[in-house]
Design an enzyme around this catalytic site. Structure first.
Site, PDB file in Angstrom:
ATOM      1  CG  ASP A   1     -20.128  11.344 -28.892  1.00  0.00           C
ATOM      2  OD1 ASP A   1     -20.711  11.186 -27.827  1.00  0.00           O
ATOM      3  OD2 ASP A   1     -18.886  11.453 -28.974  1.00  0.00           O
TER       4      ASP A   1
ATOM      5  CB  THR B   1     -22.408   8.348 -26.278  1.00  0.00           C
ATOM      6  OG1 THR B   1     -22.842   9.615 -26.825  1.00  0.00           O
ATOM      7  CG2 THR B   1     -23.407   7.274 -26.659  1.00  0.00           C
TER       8      THR B   1
ATOM      9  CG  ASN C   1     -15.398  13.717 -27.092  1.00  0.00           C
ATOM     10  OD1 ASN C   1     -14.571  13.156 -26.374  1.00  0.00           O
ATOM     11  ND2 ASN C   1     -16.384  13.081 -27.694  1.00  0.00           N
TER      12      ASN C   1
ATOM     13  CG  ASP D   1     -18.844  13.873 -25.489  1.00  0.00           C
ATOM     14  OD1 ASP D   1     -19.248  12.853 -26.112  1.00  0.00           O
ATOM     15  OD2 ASP D   1     -17.803  13.873 -24.805  1.00  0.00           O
TER      16      ASP D   1
ATOM     17  CG  HIS E   1     -14.908   4.399 -27.731  1.00  0.00           C
ATOM     18  ND1 HIS E   1     -14.103   3.476 -27.094  1.00  0.00           N
ATOM     19  CD2 HIS E   1     -14.067   5.317 -28.284  1.00  0.00           C
ATOM     20  CE1 HIS E   1     -12.832   3.817 -27.258  1.00  0.00           C
ATOM     21  NE2 HIS E   1     -12.780   4.920 -27.976  1.00  0.00           N
ATOM     22  CG  ASP E   2     -19.645   7.523 -27.960  1.00  0.00           C
ATOM     23  OD1 ASP E   2     -19.240   6.961 -26.922  1.00  0.00           O
ATOM     24  OD2 ASP E   2     -19.362   8.702 -28.245  1.00  0.00           O
TER      25      ASP E   2
ATOM     26  CG  PHE F   1     -12.834  11.455 -22.290  1.00  0.00           C
ATOM     27  CD1 PHE F   1     -11.872  12.429 -22.048  1.00  0.00           C
ATOM     28  CD2 PHE F   1     -14.081  11.863 -22.747  1.00  0.00           C
ATOM     29  CE1 PHE F   1     -12.145  13.778 -22.263  1.00  0.00           C
ATOM     30  CE2 PHE F   1     -14.364  13.205 -22.964  1.00  0.00           C
ATOM     31  CZ  PHE F   1     -13.389  14.170 -22.722  1.00  0.00           C
ATOM     32  CG  ASN F   2     -17.610   9.306 -22.046  1.00  0.00           C
ATOM     33  OD1 ASN F   2     -17.156  10.349 -22.512  1.00  0.00           O
ATOM     34  ND2 ASN F   2     -18.179   8.377 -22.793  1.00  0.00           N
TER      35      ASN F   2
HETATM   36  C1  BDR Z   1     -15.365   8.017 -24.972  1.00  0.00           C
HETATM   37  O1  BDR Z   1     -14.677   9.257 -24.820  1.00  0.00           O
HETATM   38  C2  BDR Z   1     -14.928  10.110 -25.905  1.00  0.00           C
HETATM   39  O2  BDR Z   1     -13.753  10.680 -26.375  1.00  0.00           O
HETATM   40  C3  BDR Z   1     -15.633   9.273 -26.954  1.00  0.00           C
HETATM   41  O3  BDR Z   1     -16.569  10.059 -27.660  1.00  0.00           O
HETATM   42  C4  BDR Z   1     -16.287   8.178 -26.157  1.00  0.00           C
HETATM   43  O4  BDR Z   1     -17.565   8.558 -25.709  1.00  0.00           O
HETATM   44  C5  BDR Z   1     -14.342   6.909 -25.093  1.00  0.00           C
HETATM   45  O5  BDR Z   1     -13.525   6.870 -23.964  1.00  0.00           O
HETATM   46 CA    CA Z   2     -18.684  10.496 -26.638  1.00  0.00          CA
END
Ligand code: BDR
Ligand code: CA
Length: 306
Positions: free
Chosen positions: A15, A121, A39, A10, A235-236, A162-163
């Site tokens: 990402d 991701t 996102n 996303d 993160h991703d 978040f994910n």
């Molecule tokens: C995840 O949430 C999104 O905002 C980032 O792209 C990542 O995949 C981190 O919590």
């Molecule tokens: Ca992401």
């Protein structure tokens, strides 16, 4: 021998950087990209995936758009982290390429074959739809490496990352599927911060390097404001790095269950590290990372892109 991977994403600053890391790494071969709302809305995340591939000169890699909303909930985006475009910071041009037809779940079913690693991701909506609509694919998906979840504190709520938070039902379905899954959560991604020094090393290396530096200029603002961090967790990209070099992240085999019916804890990934629930381990969970080696890999690989 390189490992074939498919990224379900996303974009999203991290990402986009994850896609670029994959493209710069001979250990993996990116055979397709699918997009999901997360996102930002689906039209924006799809455009951003196309833009990112174009920046690396790899518009030959097919992109398929997927779910516009979570399985059973309203979409909650992260504009406060990624901006209105989803990739705020660099100047974005309209991509000249278009997504391929067919929803992502169907496209993923075509791409999944033994040996291919699926790297989501983003919220797991597309992956849950893939498993629901194409039950035969269970046997063909060898492994999922997901960026998401947290053993400890969340980043959207105190409980949830978040994910996982955006589509808890999808995450719950994927963890219950029996497919081998590795969870690269906040516990490890927050240990490796991409700093302004890293950005400066990349800014003049080429088109992709400048793009990543400009993405990080914007992304850094949220992490400074919200966490007081002197850098940003990418993160991703860590999920991709884990496929490239499995020695970077240390994992523990444990049961992960996802909360879907709580006022305060929806989207919490409940990780049973000590086996107190009696539930069978169903995931490999990232517990530590060699941050310096990960960041060096990330910077050197992006710098190598034309
Ligand atoms: C995840 O949430 C999104 O905002 C980032 O792209 C990542 O995949 C981190 O919590
Ligand atoms: Ca992401």
């Amino acid at each position: 021998m390189s490992t074939k991977i498919v990224i379900d994403c996303d974009p999203g600053h991290d990402d986009a950087i994850a896609i670029l890391l994959a493209l710069a790494s001979p250990e993996v071969e990116l055979t397709g990209v699918t997009t999901v709302a997360g996102n930002q809305t689906l039209d924006k995340t799809t455009r951003n995936a196309l833009v990112t591939l174009e920046i690396a000169g790899r518009s030959d890699i097919p992109v398929a758009a997927g779910a516009e909303a979570p399985l059973r909930r309203e979409l909650r985006t992260a504009a406060h982290v990624h901006g209105e475009t989803g990739l705020d910071g660099p100047e974005l041009h309209e991509p000249s390429s278009r997504p391929v037809g067919g929803p992502a779940a169907d496209f993923l079913a075509e791409l999944m074959e033994p040996g291919v690693v699926l790297v989501p991701t983003a919220p797991l909506t597309n992956v849950a739809l893939l498993l629901e609509r194409h039950p035969d694919v269970h046997e063909r998906i060898e492994r999922i490496v997901w960026m998401g979840g947290a053993i400890g504190e969340g980043n959207v709520t105190p409980a949830a990352e978040f994910n996982a938070f955006v589509d808890p039902e999808a995450a719950a379905a994927v963890f219950a599927s029996g497919i081998p899954i590795t969870m690269i959560g906040l516990d490890v991604t927050h240990k490796a911060l991409f700093t302004r020094e890293h950005a400066e090393r990349l800014r003049s290396t080429g088109r992709a390097g400048r793009f990543v530096a400009e993405l990080s200029d914007f992304f850094q603002q949220f992490h400074e404001r919200s966490y007081g961090f002197g850098g940003s967790p990418i993160h991703d990209a860590m999920a991709i790095a884990h496929v490239i070099d499995p020695t970077l992240v240390t994992t523990r085999h444990a049961n992960v269950a996802v909360e879907t019916r709580s006022e305060l804890c929806d989207g919490r990934t409940v990780v049973d590290l000590r086996g107190v629930t009696g539930r069978e381990p169903n995931a490999d969970v990232g517990v530590d990372v060699d941050a310096e080696r990960f960041l060096e890999l990330l910077v050197s690989r992006i710098a190598s892109l034309p």
